[in-house]
Design an enzyme around this catalytic site. Structure first.
Site, PDB file in Angstrom:
ATOM      1  CD  GLU A  83      -3.020  -0.966   0.144  1.00 26.20           C
ATOM      2  OE1 GLU A  83      -3.066   0.409  -0.589  1.00 26.20           O
ATOM      3  OE2 GLU A  83      -3.836  -1.726   0.129  1.00 26.20           O
ATOM      4  NE  ARG A  87      -3.691   2.948  -0.394  1.00 30.58           N
ATOM      5  CZ  ARG A  87      -4.972   3.035  -0.078  1.00 30.58           C
ATOM      6  NH1 ARG A  87      -5.646   3.968  -0.032  1.00 30.58           N
ATOM      7  NH2 ARG A  87      -5.632   1.902   0.079  1.00 30.58           N
ATOM      8  CD  GLU A 350     -10.759  -1.815  -8.418  1.00 27.98           C
ATOM      9  OE1 GLU A 350      -9.588  -1.366  -7.598  1.00 27.98           O
ATOM     10  OE2 GLU A 350     -11.818  -1.618  -7.881  1.00 27.98           O
TER      11      GLU A 350
END
Length: 456
Positions: A83, A87, A350
């Site tokens: 993560e 990010r 998505e």
């Protein structure tokens, strides 16, 4: 419209949660996910490039100043390597490549260095969790027999190649190339990659295969590594097309109602379930269509279109016209969530991501139409006074909000919507590859000077 949406999301984050990771739009306070340990500012770093692309200059400037003064990695805390990479590292790299501001490059490389101890395992397959002060790593306690997860260690490649490119230090690219070596040595069941790999023994854990959570972005990064290398990374290309061949043979199925879906594979048995996360694959197949071997280009585009249609159906068959976290194809059910704990929508990108790729690669107007339906549903059900919130049950007529404005809503969902309704020359695919958090990274052309790292 996505510009106004971004303004609403950003202004409220700024008003109620500035400097914290995420906004709770209903309680109007900050939300700190344990994925980032004590690192703060996830929404700021994740949104930098979106602000820049949407020409929100004032907001970008404030965000940049926050990064200069307050973004601090010297925290005694355990973070998710995956993560934080997609990010924070991804967000900083894109902000640098778009704006040329040196502070972003500096911070990206500094953070990259802090992540290196995660690779200190017998095989070099990194740990999932790392204490960035002590450098001690471990894996998720729930992961099969102490395994690392395919989508986590397989989603470092793009960022780490760029870290080597920008720092002149080859170590980053070496770490991710070694992951490939380990994978290439291993036997793959039916040519498929299980989701679990033990970093000590170098052997697979349980033979579960998924193109959704736990597997998804590994496949995306094989294709994008090849594209980002200006199509010189032949190893990445071969691994991608071989994997797609195995996925087509063993996981792609058609329902009795004619919907193409990608099932999950559990040691040879199929579970006829598809996650919202898996919906990214429509865009992936279409993006990879051009390089497909022996005249399969049309087939890959077709496959992308079929997945896009199935995922649109998963949205269309709910009361709110927003798709559930997972949906099933069994017992007469098609593209519908049957379990309460799969009926939520947390502002995920998505499906819109796939619409954006399908639009750019086919210009069929239905993808913009479908994107517009999603905008209307987001505005109707997720927009609240204090920002945007996820929904607990998309089949219910009454909103039950989860009270989190995920950083990826600003980074991905709103960016992909903006690109879907923009001209193709904004971040054109021949020059930019998007990381799995929608952070654009430039294609490294052969004449870019220090080229060692994207030769294999």
């Amino acid at each position: 419209v996505s510009l106004q949406m971004m303004k609403h999301a950003w202004d409220n984050y700024k008003r109620y949660a500035w400097g914290l990771n995420e906004l709770k739009p209903i309680s109007k306070q900050g939300h700190s996910s344990n994925l980032f340990g004590n690192i703060q500012g996830a929404t700021i770093v994740d949104a930098l490039d979106t602000l820049y692309i949407m020409e929100m200059k004032e907001e970008f400037k404030e965000a940049k100043e926050w990064v200069e003064k307050n973004l601090d990695f010297n925290v005694n805390a355990e973070i998710s390597v995956f993560e934080v990479n997609i990010r924070f590292v991804g967000g900083l790299l894109s902000a640098y490549y778009l704006s040329g501001e040196e502070v972003f490059r500096k911070k990206a490389v500094e953070l990259g260095e802090k992540l290196l101890p995660a690779f200190s395992t017998p095989t070099g397959i990194p740990w999932a969790l790392l204490n960035i002060k002590s450098g001690i790593g471990r894996n998720w306690p729930w992961a099969s027999g102490g395994s690392s997860i395919l989508a986590e260690f397989g989603t470092l490649h793009l960022e780490f190649v760029h870290l080597s490119h920008l720092s002149g230090n080859p170590v980053f690219a070496e770490k991710v190339m070694n992951i490939r070596k380990v994978l290439n040595r291993l036997d793959k069941p039916e040519g498929l990659y299980p989701n679990y790999l033990n970093p000590s023994s170098g052997q697979w854990g349980q033979h579960h295969v998924s193109i959704g959570g736990l597997g998804d972005s590994f496949y995306e990064y094989l294709l994008k590594a090849w594209l980002m290398s200006d199509k010189t990374d032949e190893e990445g290309k071969k691994m991608y097309y071989d994997a797609v061949q195995a996925i087509q043979t063993h996981l792609i199925r058609k329902s009795s109602g004619g919907l193409t879906y990608i099932a999950e594979w559990k040691g040879g048995l199929l579970e006829h379930k598809m996650g919202h996360l898996t919906c990214f694959a429509g865009g992936m197949f279409a993006l990879g269509a051009d390089g497909a071997p022996n005249d399969k280009t049309g087939h890959h585009i077709e496959l992308g279109a079929e997945i896009a249609r199935t995922c649109h159906e998963s949205y269309d068959r709910t009361s709110m016209k927003l798709g559930p976290e997972a949906f099933r194809f069994d017992g007469g059910v098609e593209a519908i969530a049957t379990r309460q704990n799969e009926k939520y929508y947390i502002l995920r990108p998505e499906v819109i991501e796939t619409y954006m790729y399908m639009w750019r690669l086919t210009h069929d107007p239905k993808y913009r139409q479908w994107g517009w339906e999603a905008v209307e549903a987001l505005e109707k059900h997720c927009r609240v006074d204090g920002g945007y919130s996820g929904i607990r049950d998309v089949y219910n007529n009454h909103e039950s909000h989860d009270d989190v404005q995920q950083s990826f809503f600003l980074s991905e969902t709103l960016k992909y919507l903006y690109l879907l309704f923009s001209e193709d020359d904004l971040l054109p695919f021949e020059h930019w590859v998007f990381n799995t958090e929608a952070h654009p990274l430039p294609v490294l052309h052969k004449d870019d000077g220090n080229k060692e790292e994207n030769q294999k």
